[in-house]
Design an enzyme around this catalytic site. Structure first.
Site, PDB file in Angstrom:
ATOM      1  N   LEU A 194      30.117   4.015 -60.002  1.00  0.00           N
ATOM      2  CA  LEU A 194      28.939   3.666 -60.801  1.00  0.00           C
ATOM      3  C   LEU A 194      29.167   3.933 -62.280  1.00  0.00           C
ATOM      4  O   LEU A 194      28.576   3.284 -63.135  1.00  0.00           O
ATOM      5  CB  LEU A 194      27.717   4.464 -60.324  1.00  0.00           C
ATOM      6  CG  LEU A 194      27.273   4.231 -58.873  1.00  0.00           C
ATOM      7  CD1 LEU A 194      26.162   5.201 -58.495  1.00  0.00           C
ATOM      8  CD2 LEU A 194      26.817   2.795 -58.672  1.00  0.00           C
ATOM      9  N   ALA A 227      34.283  13.770 -64.747  1.00  0.00           N
ATOM     10  CA  ALA A 227      33.948  13.264 -63.417  1.00  0.00           C
ATOM     11  C   ALA A 227      33.790  11.757 -63.387  1.00  0.00           C
ATOM     12  O   ALA A 227      33.739  11.084 -64.413  1.00  0.00           O
ATOM     13  CB  ALA A 227      32.644  13.913 -62.957  1.00  0.00           C
ATOM     14  N   LYS A 228      33.703  11.257 -62.149  1.00  0.00           N
ATOM     15  CA  LYS A 228      33.275   9.884 -61.901  1.00  0.00           C
ATOM     16  C   LYS A 228      32.028   9.942 -61.031  1.00  0.00           C
ATOM     17  O   LYS A 228      31.835  10.884 -60.264  1.00  0.00           O
ATOM     18  CB  LYS A 228      34.370   9.095 -61.183  1.00  0.00           C
ATOM     19  CG  LYS A 228      35.515   8.666 -62.084  1.00  0.00           C
ATOM     20  CD  LYS A 228      36.497   7.788 -61.325  1.00  0.00           C
ATOM     21  CE  LYS A 228      37.653   7.380 -62.228  1.00  0.00           C
ATOM     22  NZ  LYS A 228      38.671   6.594 -61.492  1.00  0.00           N
ATOM     23  N   CYS A 229      31.203   8.920 -61.168  1.00  0.00           N
ATOM     24  CA  CYS A 229      29.987   8.838 -60.372  1.00  0.00           C
ATOM     25  C   CYS A 229      30.141   7.687 -59.386  1.00  0.00           C
ATOM     26  O   CYS A 229      30.499   6.571 -59.780  1.00  0.00           O
ATOM     27  CB  CYS A 229      28.790   8.616 -61.290  1.00  0.00           C
ATOM     28  SG  CYS A 229      27.221   8.973 -60.497  1.00  0.00           S
ATOM     29  N   ASP A 279      20.869  15.002 -75.231  1.00  0.00           N
ATOM     30  CA  ASP A 279      21.713  13.802 -75.227  1.00  0.00           C
ATOM     31  C   ASP A 279      20.905  12.579 -74.789  1.00  0.00           C
ATOM     32  O   ASP A 279      21.341  11.801 -73.938  1.00  0.00           O
ATOM     33  CB  ASP A 279      22.927  14.005 -74.310  1.00  0.00           C
ATOM     34  CG  ASP A 279      24.027  12.972 -74.577  1.00  0.00           C
ATOM     35  OD1 ASP A 279      24.020  12.368 -75.670  1.00  0.00           O
ATOM     36  OD2 ASP A 279      24.879  12.768 -73.696  1.00  0.00           O
TER      37      ASP A 279
END
Length: 685
Positions: free
Chosen positions: A88, A94-96, A205
């Site tokens: 995603l 990280a990766k989602c 953010d």
């Protein structure tokens, strides 16, 4: 093109992939080589939870993509199995991924962080802090944290899955958004952000890539990788963190990050939604930071005045000059403009069409005819890409100038003496109507005739009815005479009368569907329908009075209504039941029925951004003020005018107007009398 499409989860496809993976055995990895990925900077923000950039880390192999993550993932603590789906988004650590719980097919957005990427203590500390902050949050407009676990290779954080991705994707496809859409999204952002600030959490953010959209087009604030607890000013961290284009001057100057810094970022978000680019975007970072420190940006003339004013206030250089979240939602940008209750998923890639459905359109058609009929209006109120008729233009103009009034409701079942259900569409007048007097009392009031007894096919029929006009003129003349001649005073007169009269104790605005309902102090329930008809259910709950026009009354049993009135009687009973069950009386006045007095029925009701006005057939005139629930009621008895004031504590005091004329009254009451008169004077403007 993939980024331009609205991504919708398809359970069947994911389940099939999971079954294939299970067929190969748990933990089986795909050996198929991935196509090369473009540089990370070229991709818009995608992840459900962005992660702060990691320090450089070197692998012996797979230096860019890291080791392949298993298709089937097992939670060591619970034994639950999950199927990893497509990527995603990605961040520094990280990766989602899309991830499906194989026990119930529930889909999550899983943030997967390899232990190798957070090997250093300060890196792991950031992840732990993010989990600690996010797991306690529960709000409709905040991405929900569900669960986290670890195995030997990775940390897994399971978050709410938002199938329509982020606002960054929507803006990439759309380029710019319409004002109604911006109001729709900003309301939800403000709601989520207010919750965070109440929990003493700063987001730090806020940007389009961190606002996620679910299947129902609801917005969720996400990505708590940079979030922090709100600290007192002297203890605030002086670190610079966030996305460059959205940093505030005080953060750049290392003065610490407070709630005001999130408000600044919100101003950048609003600007970007409306114009398609951030306010401080330049060709190099150094120049961007210079512009931010000076609060220097361009404000295109294409923006309407309320939008310009709200953006400018949020982008004030001095943090103390920025509005609070409550101030933002009460700003004219929201009060004067149409806000849809919901958006179609087509808005992810196509400009929405806010044309009304037939029943609502008919009502607005009548209101537009009343307010704009017979006038040549050359101004354009519709964007050039919309091809609309003159009729639609007038309707849009009304909608565009809409005012929605928000009332803070008590949490209990019996909320207040009055409930406002802001209709899907509301109309208001902008501009400054003139009052025919050299000494105009009070400021011009933005409002619209929202309901009037009788047909509304033309402005003369709707607004200039001689009987209705004479009722209003008489009340206005008496009230004005009192205000213009009474002396200055510091307090309310001591004279207090004990008298009985009928007044509105409860009301419900359901004009988005049916009309305006109210309950009188003698428990008569009335509804002024959108088509101009009025119906009353008498206190015995058995008898109905129906008025199609002024003075034309039909009487029939509630249980045996003529066929053409059955649906309206049903609605009338619904209003009666709703107010009885959900609303409490708005004051301490005694409930007395005088059978010698004529039946009261509503001639006209109007709403402004501050108050509701109701005018009745016998000249009874009531104004309810939203913010403090105070009320003014004027009525005549025995050829004498009385004024009743109900204060914030719902305690009532009644005076003769002649007493006020001689003695004066407090500024608290006088200000409300002036506002009430101004509403009455401007009712036809």
């Amino acid at each position: 093109m993939e980024l331009l499409r609205t991504i919708t989860y398809q359970p069947a496809a994911s389940t099939k992939m999971c079954e294939q993976a299970l067929g190969k055995g748990c933990g089986a990895d795909s050996k198929k080589k991935r196509p090369p990925q473009p540089p990370e900077e070229s991709q818009p923000p995608q992840s459900q939870a962005q992660v702060p950039p990691a320090a450089p880390h070197h692998h012996h192999h797979h230096s860019h993509s890291g080791p392949e993550i298993s298709r089937i993932i097992v939670d060591p603590t619970t034994g639950k199995r999950y199927c990893r789906g497509k990527v995603l988004g990605k961040g520094g650590f990280a990766k989602c991924y899309e991830m499906t719980d194989l026990t119930n097919n529930k889909v999550y957005a899983a943030k997967i962080i390899p232990h190798s990427r957070v090997a250093k203590p300060h890196q792991r500390e950031k992840i732990d802090k993010e989990i600690e902050l996010h797991r306690i949050l529960h709000h409709k407009h905040v991405v929900q944290f569900y669960h986290y676990f670890e195995d030997k290779e990775n940390i897994y954080i399971l978050l709410e899955y938002c199938s329509r991705r982020s606002m960054a994707h929507i803006l990439k496809a759309r380029k710019v958004l319409t004002e109604p859409e911006v109001r729709y999204y900003l309301r939800q952002i403000v709601s989520g952000l207010k919750y965070l600030h109440e929990q003493e959490i700063l987001h730090r953010d806020l940007k389009l890539g961190n606002f996620f959209i679910n299947e129902a087009m609801e917005l969720k604030v996400g990505d708590f990788g940079l979030a922090a607890r709100l600290e007192p000013l002297e203890h605030r961290r002086r670190t610079i963190c966030g996305t460059p284009n959205y940093l505030s001057p005080e953060v750049l100057n290392k003065q610490g990050h407070g709630c005001e810094s999130d408000i600044w970022a919100l101003g950048c978000v609003m600007y970007t939604m409306l114009l398609g680019r951030p306010p401080f975007e330049t060709t190099n970072l150094k120049e961007t930071y210079r512009c931010i420190r000076e609060a220097r940006y361009t404000m295109p003339s294409s923006l309407l005045a309320p939008a310009k004013h709200l953006i400018a206030s949020m982008l004030s250089k001095n943090p103390e000059d920025r509005p609070s979240l409550d101030d933002i939602i009460r700003h004219d940008f929201f009060l004067q403009g149409f806000t849809p209750d919901r958006l179609s998923s087509s808005c992810c890639h196509t400009v929405p069409d806010f044309h009304l459905s037939s029943p609502a359109k008919n009502f607005f058609k009548k209101a537009a005819a009343a307010l704009f009929g017979g006038k040549k209006d050359k101004a354009r109120y519709i964007d050039t890409h919309n091809r609309v008729s003159k009729e639609d233009e007038d309707i849009y103009k009304l909608r565009h100038d809409l005012k929605k009034t928000s009332i803070t409701q008590q949490p209990s079942k019996h909320r207040t003496d009055e409930e406002l259900q802001p209709p899907t569409t509301t109309v208001a007048r902008s501009g400054t109507p003139a009052v025919e007097n050299k000494q105009q009392i009070g400021d011009a009031i933005r409002m619209i005739v929202r309901g009037t007894l009788g047909s509304c096919s033309s402005s003369s029929e709707c607004l200039e009815d001689s009987t209705m006009g004479s009722v209003a003129d008489t009340v206005a003349r008496v009230l004005r005479g009192c205000l213009e001649n009474m002396p200055e005073a510091d307090c309310i007169p001591k004279e207090q009368l004990s008298t009985s009269f009928q007044w509105v104790t409860k009301w419900v605005d359901y004009s988005n569907k049916y009309g305006f309902g109210y309950q009188l102090s003698d428990h008569t329930v009335g509804v002024l329908f959108n088509n101009g008809a009025h119906m009353s259910l008498l206190p015995d709950k058995k008898t109905v009075h129906y008025y199609a026009e002024l003075g034309q009354c039909s009487v029939f049993p509630a249980t045996d209504a003529p066929e053409q009135f059955i649906s309206q009687v049903t609605v009338l009973k619904y209003f009666s039941h709703y107010m009885e069950e959900n609303l409490m009386d708005g004051g301490d006045l005694p409930s007395v029925t005088d059978i010698r007095r004529p039946r009261l029925y509503l001639l006209q009701w109007l709403k402004s951004d501050k108050a509701l006005m109701m005018l009745f057939n016998d000249g009874t005139f009531q104004v309810n003020f939203y913010h403090d629930h105070t009320k003014i009621i004027i009525c005549s008895q025995n050829e004498e005018y009385l004024l009743t004031y109900i204060n914030e504590d719902r305690i009532s005091t009644t005076f003769r107007l002649t007493t006020l004329l001689m003695s004066g009254c407090s500024s608290e009451l006088k200000n409300r009398m002036e506002y009430a008169l101004n509403m009455l004077l401007q009712r036809c403007n």
